[in-house]
Motif scaffolding. Structure first.
Motif, short mmCIF file in Angstrom:
data_model
loop_
_atom_site.label_atom_id
_atom_site.label_comp_id
_atom_site.label_asym_id
_atom_site.label_seq_id
_atom_site.Cartn_x
_atom_site.Cartn_y
_atom_site.Cartn_z
N ALA A 1 -0.75 -6.65 -50.61
CA ALA A 1 -0.04 -7.80 -50.01
C ALA A 1 1.31 -7.36 -49.34
CB ALA A 1 0.61 -8.77 -51.29
N PRO A 2 1.80 -7.63 -48.05
CA PRO A 2 2.85 -7.40 -47.51
C PRO A 2 3.90 -8.08 -48.07
CG PRO A 2 1.60 -8.91 -46.09
CD PRO A 2 0.86 -8.76 -47.40
N LEU A 3 5.07 -7.33 -48.18
CA LEU A 3 6.42 -8.07 -48.50
C LEU A 3 7.44 -7.81 -47.46
CD1 LEU A 3 8.08 -9.85 -50.08
CD2 LEU A 3 8.64 -7.90 -51.73
N TYR A 4 7.94 -8.74 -46.90
CA TYR A 4 9.09 -8.63 -45.76
C TYR A 4 10.43 -8.83 -46.54
CZ TYR A 4 6.00 -8.07 -41.84
OH TYR A 4 4.94 -7.73 -40.83
N LEU A 5 11.15 -7.69 -46.61
CA LEU A 5 12.51 -7.84 -47.17
C LEU A 5 13.60 -8.01 -46.59
CD1 LEU A 5 10.40 -5.61 -49.16
CD2 LEU A 5 12.42 -5.53 -50.42
N SER A 6 13.45 -7.59 -45.02
CA SER A 6 14.50 -7.82 -44.24
C SER A 6 14.23 -8.03 -42.71
CB SER A 6 15.42 -6.64 -44.32
OG SER A 6 16.25 -6.52 -43.14
N ASN A 7 14.61 -8.81 -42.03
CA ASN A 7 14.45 -9.00 -40.72
C ASN A 7 15.63 -8.63 -39.81
OD1 ASN A 7 16.05 -11.19 -41.13
ND2 ASN A 7 14.74 -12.79 -40.22
N LEU A 8 16.45 -8.04 -40.52
CA LEU A 8 17.66 -7.42 -39.83
C LEU A 8 17.20 -6.18 -38.82
CD1 LEU A 8 19.85 -8.84 -41.37
CD2 LEU A 8 21.31 -6.81 -41.20
N CYS A 9 17.35 -6.09 -37.58
CA CYS A 9 16.95 -5.04 -36.98
C CYS A 9 17.84 -4.56 -35.66
CB CYS A 9 15.20 -5.29 -36.42
SG CYS A 9 14.71 -3.72 -35.85
N VAL A 10 18.06 -3.38 -35.66
CA VAL A 10 18.96 -2.89 -34.59
C VAL A 10 17.99 -2.67 -33.10
CG1 VAL A 10 20.68 -1.80 -36.07
CG2 VAL A 10 18.80 -0.40 -35.14
N ASN A 11 16.78 -2.70 -33.48
CA ASN A 11 16.01 -2.34 -32.11
C ASN A 11 15.68 -3.76 -31.46
OD1 ASN A 11 15.74 0.64 -32.68
ND2 ASN A 11 14.48 -0.10 -34.23
N SER A 12 15.09 -3.34 -30.09
CA SER A 12 14.72 -4.55 -29.28
C SER A 12 13.33 -4.37 -28.70
CB SER A 12 15.99 -4.60 -28.24
OG SER A 12 16.89 -5.37 -28.82
N CYS A 13 12.32 -4.08 -29.49
CA CYS A 13 11.12 -3.75 -29.14
C CYS A 13 10.39 -5.16 -28.35
CB CYS A 13 10.08 -3.33 -30.18
SG CYS A 13 10.72 -2.09 -31.23
N LYS A 14 10.06 -4.90 -27.28
CA LYS A 14 9.89 -6.33 -26.33
C LYS A 14 8.66 -7.20 -27.09
CE LYS A 14 11.92 -4.88 -22.22
NZ LYS A 14 11.72 -3.88 -21.07
N TYR A 15 7.82 -6.79 -27.77
CA TYR A 15 6.78 -7.48 -28.21
C TYR A 15 6.95 -8.23 -29.66
CZ TYR A 15 6.46 -2.77 -30.10
OH TYR A 15 7.04 -1.56 -30.78
N CYS A 16 8.38 -7.85 -30.18
CA CYS A 16 8.44 -8.59 -31.65
C CYS A 16 9.58 -9.53 -31.80
CB CYS A 16 8.89 -7.12 -32.18
SG CYS A 16 9.55 -7.54 -34.08
N GLY A 17 9.15 -10.57 -32.58
CA GLY A 17 10.09 -11.48 -32.92
C GLY A 17 11.32 -11.31 -33.48
N PHE A 18 11.56 -10.01 -34.40
CA PHE A 18 12.54 -9.56 -35.02
C PHE A 18 13.59 -8.72 -34.11
CE2 PHE A 18 10.56 -9.18 -39.47
CZ PHE A 18 10.40 -10.61 -39.69
N ARG A 19 13.26 -8.49 -32.89
CA ARG A 19 14.11 -7.69 -32.14
C ARG A 19 15.55 -8.24 -31.98
NH1 ARG A 19 11.38 -10.80 -29.05
NH2 ARG A 19 12.03 -11.77 -27.23
N ALA A 20 16.45 -7.20 -32.09
CA ALA A 20 17.87 -7.54 -31.88
C ALA A 20 18.33 -8.67 -30.98
CB ALA A 20 18.75 -6.38 -31.80
#
Ligand code: SF4
Length: 496
Positions: free
Chosen positions: A96-115
């Protein structure tokens, strides 16, 4: 400032060869070009090498990537399945995946979590919230977890190490009141780290460390990952696994996000990566992942990439990887729809998958406010079925679910497990542990339908075990039989 302080240039430079890294783009393009329209006998010789559980060279991989003849493609698929049977038999490992944080300093163009995605509600789970999440995952019947973290100072190595220990500490009474269930292996998907930080994770009991390169093509990588972010440093990421190995984490997992660039190029990148790990440490990756880009909230690219990979191409990706790196586990996740996922497991050589997955922060226990908005995830899932539904479907297909975590707890990791996998020995232990953990699942969590199908399957497995000379020769049968009976009577977590 933080970006500059994270990257330790000396820990990259030591692995370069004459100032160059192991991705030689010209060579990869030349290999793909040179081996077009391969000769039938040449392809069959390569398949035989895979069947002997030998890693293929990049040139051999390029040859397989260029096969277009339907008859040869069919032979490749059959060989891939045969390799899977030799190394992993009919087992499928669940996590099972467990997401512990969606804080992110990066800005990958394909990702909903980007800064730069300001719509995102940001949160790092507290340890109490981690315990709530883990409890909910355990109550589904899971025993293996991949903990996923964004890249941010607030969820650096100390936070990750603390959360690994917290995850291991949660124990839940099973629904029948028979014994307990817990997470017995915590793998980690997190930002590339320096060696000192990797050592912290090793001491906390990390299972496999997973970092995806996303794409191995430098130009495309630079387009998608802004240069002023940590992730903009291609080589810091490329050598993350080398540093992990150096720190003692010898189960490492590589991957690429398919759909960012040409799929043949990225398969070649993965194989070069495996070879470079073999060259420096004598062992390749424990698992390989090939997630396909899925729509992400606010990401134009995820729906309009010129490199979107079709279902047919995905099947070829899996076949070629199965043949090229025959000892590695291959992971297909709930990103994929149920039909393709089942096909990739049953007919192409995938060995691990997830189910009942939730990608939002706090999404399992549903105690956090942001969970009220279902859009707040990194990407969309293609398969939202429960663990029990997926186990039931695959058991019906003859695949036995394994929650085995014995390997690393018995010291069978790194080069030890690779040697055992290559010789087909680890698979035998896995067979025993798959039956023991499936017995636990059937007793504790299975629905009546899954139990009915599972009992027939486990009876067949027990019969096979009793008839295998390997177990008799090694005098393993009496211990196995006694563990099986003790589990049936309510004891838990016995392994070999
Ligand atoms: Fe951050 Fe990972 Fe998303 Fe990139 S892909 S923005 S590193 S969470």
């Amino acid at each position: 400032d933080w970006t500059a302080s994270v990257i330790k240039q000396a820990e990259i430079d030591k692995y370069l060869d004459g100032g160059k890294d192991f991705i030689d783009e010209e060579q990869i393009f030349a290999d793909i070009e040179k081996h077009k329209n391969p000769d039938k006998q040449q392809v069959r010789d390569i398949l035989q090498k895979s069947l002997d559980i030998k890693i293929l060279t990049p040139a051999e991989t390029a040859t397989l990537l260029n096969v277009e003849d339907p008859e040869l493609l069919h032979e490749m698929q059959e060989a891939a399945l045969e390799v899977k049977k030799k190394v992993y038999d009919n087992r499928i490992v669940f996590f099972a995946p467990l997401y512990l944080s969606n804080l992110c300093v990066n800005s990958c163009k394909y990702c909903g979590f980007r800064a730069e995605n300001k719509d995102e509600v940001r949160h790092v789970l507290t340890m109490d919230e981690v315990r709530d999440e883990v409890a909910a995952v355990i109550d589904e019947g899971h025993k293996r977890m991949i903990a996923v973290y964004g890249e941010h100072p607030k969820n650096g190595a100390d936070y990750i190490a603390e959360s690994i220990s917290t995850i291991y500490s949660v124990k839940r009474t099973t629904p029948t009141g028979n014994g307990f269930n817990n997470i017995r292996r915590v793998n980690v998907n997190a930002a590339p780290m320096e060696i000192a930080d990797m050592k912290k994770l090793w001491r906390a009991g990390i299972g496999t460390f997973q970092v995806f390169q996303e794409t191995y093509h430098r130009g495309r990588y630079a387009e998608l990952h802004p240069a002023n972010t940590v992730k903009g440093n291609y080589r810091w990421r490329l050598y993350a696994m080398h540093r992990a190995m150096e720190a003692g984490v010898d189960d490492v997992a590589i991957g690429a996000l398919f759909g960012l660039y040409d799929w043949k190029f990225d398969v070649m990148g993965l194989v070069h990566h495996a070879w470079d790990l073999e060259k420096h440490f004598g062992i390749g990756p424990h698992t390989v992942s090939f997630p396909r880009m899925q729509p992400a909230p606010g990401s134009f690219l995820s729906e309009h990439s010129p490199y979107i990979v079709s279902d047919e191409a995905m099947k070829r990706v899996v076949s070629v990887l199965r043949l090229a790196i025959p000892y590695s586990g291959l992971i297909v996740t709930a990103r994929e729809n149920p039909v393709l996922k089942r096909d990739l497991i049953n007919h192409y050589g995938c060995t691990q998958t997830d189910a009942s997955s939730k990608l939002g922060i706090g999404a399992y226990a549903k105690k956090l406010k942001q969970e009220e908005n279902p859009d707040k995830v990194q990407f969309m899932l293609g398969d939202q079925r429960s663990l029990d539904e997926v186990i039931c479907e695959l058991a019906n297909d003859g695949m036995i679910t394994s929650f085995c975590t014995a390997g690393y707890r018995c010291g069978r990791t790194g080069d030890k497990i690779m040697n055992l996998l290559e010789k087909g020995v680890e698979g035998k232990f896995c067979k025993l542990n798959a039956v023991l953990t499936f017995r636990e699942y059937l007793n504790d969590y299975a629905s009546p339908e899954t139990r009915e199908i599972g009992e027939k399957l486990i009876a067949r497995e027990l019969q096979e075990i009793e008839n295998m000379p390997f177990f008799t020769d090694k005098k393993l049968l009496p211990t196995f039989r006694s563990y099986y009976d003790r589990i049936a009577r309510g004891e838990r977590d016995l392994y070999m």
